[in-house]
Design an enzyme around this catalytic site. Structure first.
Site, PDB file in Angstrom:
ATOM      1  CE  LYS A 116      -4.355  -1.681   2.038  1.00 35.41           C
ATOM      2  NZ  LYS A 116      -4.158  -3.006   1.602  1.00 35.41           N
ATOM      3  CD  GLU A 200      -4.290   6.256   3.485  1.00 33.10           C
ATOM      4  OE1 GLU A 200      -3.596   6.129   2.460  1.00 33.10           O
ATOM      5  OE2 GLU A 200      -5.486   5.720   3.554  1.00 33.10           O
ATOM      6  NE  ARG A 293      -8.671  -9.501  -4.993  1.00 31.40           N
ATOM      7  CZ  ARG A 293      -9.422  -9.109  -4.841  1.00 31.40           C
ATOM      8  NH1 ARG A 293     -10.830  -8.892  -5.440  1.00 31.40           N
ATOM      9  NH2 ARG A 293      -9.793  -8.006  -3.721  1.00 31.40           N
TER      10      ARG A 293
END
Length: 445
Positions: A116, A200, A293
């Protein structure tokens, strides 16, 4: 076109991939655990190979056994579905090194988006909006506290290698951050083998909106449409709809442009999803992650565009052009997906068991992608998802009406299920008004 396909997955997604493969005249090969020997996806495949016992580490994540099955059956390609090995870059690379076609993005793209922090930094460099947060892992709790002071509380503490809503916690103050940092780091080390932690900004009221992309065989990246995914429990989705009731035409254009930039930044090929957080108060959105995906919720995009995304994946992997004109995409109506899980509808705790009755709803605009049937058993070894109930209407109100009727007509006896929750949601004023956020389920409970 690929002539034979091994599906390295189980349940509804394996069954769904097999359905498209057979429609295209592709020989469909299933792999299964001992526990899944009598499941519908195994019976519907042209050929099936047992790859190990119930434990996923010894079967559906057993790369050696899956590759051996591909070789013994003469499979030309491997489709990983979602979960299990779908975002395992090493497996994707090994598949191609063994002369097989990987129906998904490159191993390099999976690696780039799998972390991430790395993904955030790549997206920021590409001009994709990212939320305020750390550019490097917070190696100590002191570093996390320093970052949180700069960002401002509350903050989200996230496992850098996490995904699917796992490895995330909210810290409202210093004491909370000290506690959650250690919890998230320990969880990440156990689950992902990587204890890196990202700090974050946390948005108390936020919507979860994502964009479906396709990286075509000719190198272009196309953004299809957005999906609203804000009905969640424990940061995991329960309901998705497309288009999002929160997204205006102007905001949609910005979402799609950012998603294309995200795909182009990593040379993306095949199907992927760019997930974002939308601040409904300001209209700002921020990159959350890219899922490299096919998503669980892909059917709602299929229905509003009139596409088969698995077919598009297979065409891309075969080096062929898509079935649609990328410069003339159109959308029709509104679609909603409900994830039918084997879980208690109040606390959402798993409730496996033998299915004694399974009656799926039918009707115009109603689609059920199921992994189970009567006389099958939901075991505790795998995800609780039993089926996806998808409806397509002329507009949102029509889709909701069809969803209500379909929920009422879906009969499952045996394992616990969350159909009663959906009946409640589809009468909820906040949901009906379309002005909801990721806290809607907690407010209902």
């Amino acid at each position: 076109m690929i002539e034979s396909l091994l599906v390295a997955n189980r349940g509804e997604i394996a069954r769904r991939i097999i359905r498209t493969a057979k429609r295209l005249g592709i020989r469909a090969i299933a792999v299964h655990s001992e526990a899944d020997a009598g499941m519908p996806f195994v019976l519907e495949a042209d050929e099936a190979v047992c790859v190990g016992p119930a434990n996923p580490a010894q079967s559906y994540r057993n790369t050696e056994a899956i590759l051996a099955a591909a070789k013994s059956t003469g499979a030309r390609a491997i489709h990983p579905g979602y979960g299990f090995l779908s975002e395992n870059a090493d497996f994707a690379r090994t598949v191609e090194e063994n002369g097989l076609i990987w129906v998904g993005p490159s191993a390099d793209a999976i690696t780039a988006m799998g972390d991430k922090i790395n993904a955030r930094n790549l997206m920021a460099a590409a001009g994709v909006p990212v939320a305020p947060g750390t550019q490097d892992p917070a190696a100590t709790v002191e570093a996390a506290l320093e970052a949180a002071t700069t960002i401002g509380f509350p903050v989200m503490v996230k496992a850098a290698a996490g995904g699917g809503g796992m490895g995330m916690a909210v810290a409202n103050d210093e004491a909370g951050l000290r506690t959650e940092y250690e919890k998230v780091r320990g969880f990440a080390e156990r689950m992902f083998g990587d204890g890196s932690v990202l700090i974050e900004r946390y948005f108390p009221r936020v919507r979860h909106v994502e964009v479906q992309i396709l990286g075509l065989a000719d190198g272009r990246v196309v953004a299809l449409s957005e999906r609203e995914c804000s009905v969640q429990r424990r940061n995991q989705k329960l309901v998705e709809e497309a288009p999002s009731p929160a997204v205006s035409p102007e905001l949609r254009a910005r979402f799609l442009a950012a998603a294309v930039k995200a795909g182009e930044a990593v040379g993306y090929r095949n199907a992927g999803t760019v997930e974002c957080l939308l601040d409904p108060a300001t209209g700002e959105f921020f990159f959350l992650e890219m899922n490299t995906r096919l998503q669980v919720e892909h059917p709602i995009t299929e229905l509003i565009h009139g596409l088969d995304l698995v077919e598009e994946q297979l065409r891309i992997a075969s080096g062929e052009a898509p079935t649609f004109d990328p410069d003339a995409l159109t959308t029709t109506g509104h679609a909603i997906e409900l994830r039918i899980n084997a879980e208690d509808p109040k606390r959402f705790l798993p409730g496996p068991g033998k299915v004694t009755t399974w009656v799926e709803p039918t009707g115009d605009g109603v689609r059920v992608d199921s992994g189970y049937a009567a006389d099958t058993t939901v075991t505790p070894f795998y995800d609780s998802l039993m089926a996806k109930l998808i409806v397509h209407g002329t507009d949102r109100a029509d889709a909701i009406a069809k969803a209500r009727a379909a929920v009422a007509g879906f009969e499952i006896v045996g394992p616990k299920n969350n159909l009663p929750f959906f009946a409640e949601l589809l009468e909820n004023d906040e949901f009906l008004g379309g002005d909801y956020d990721t806290g809607i389920v907690s407010r209902m409970r």
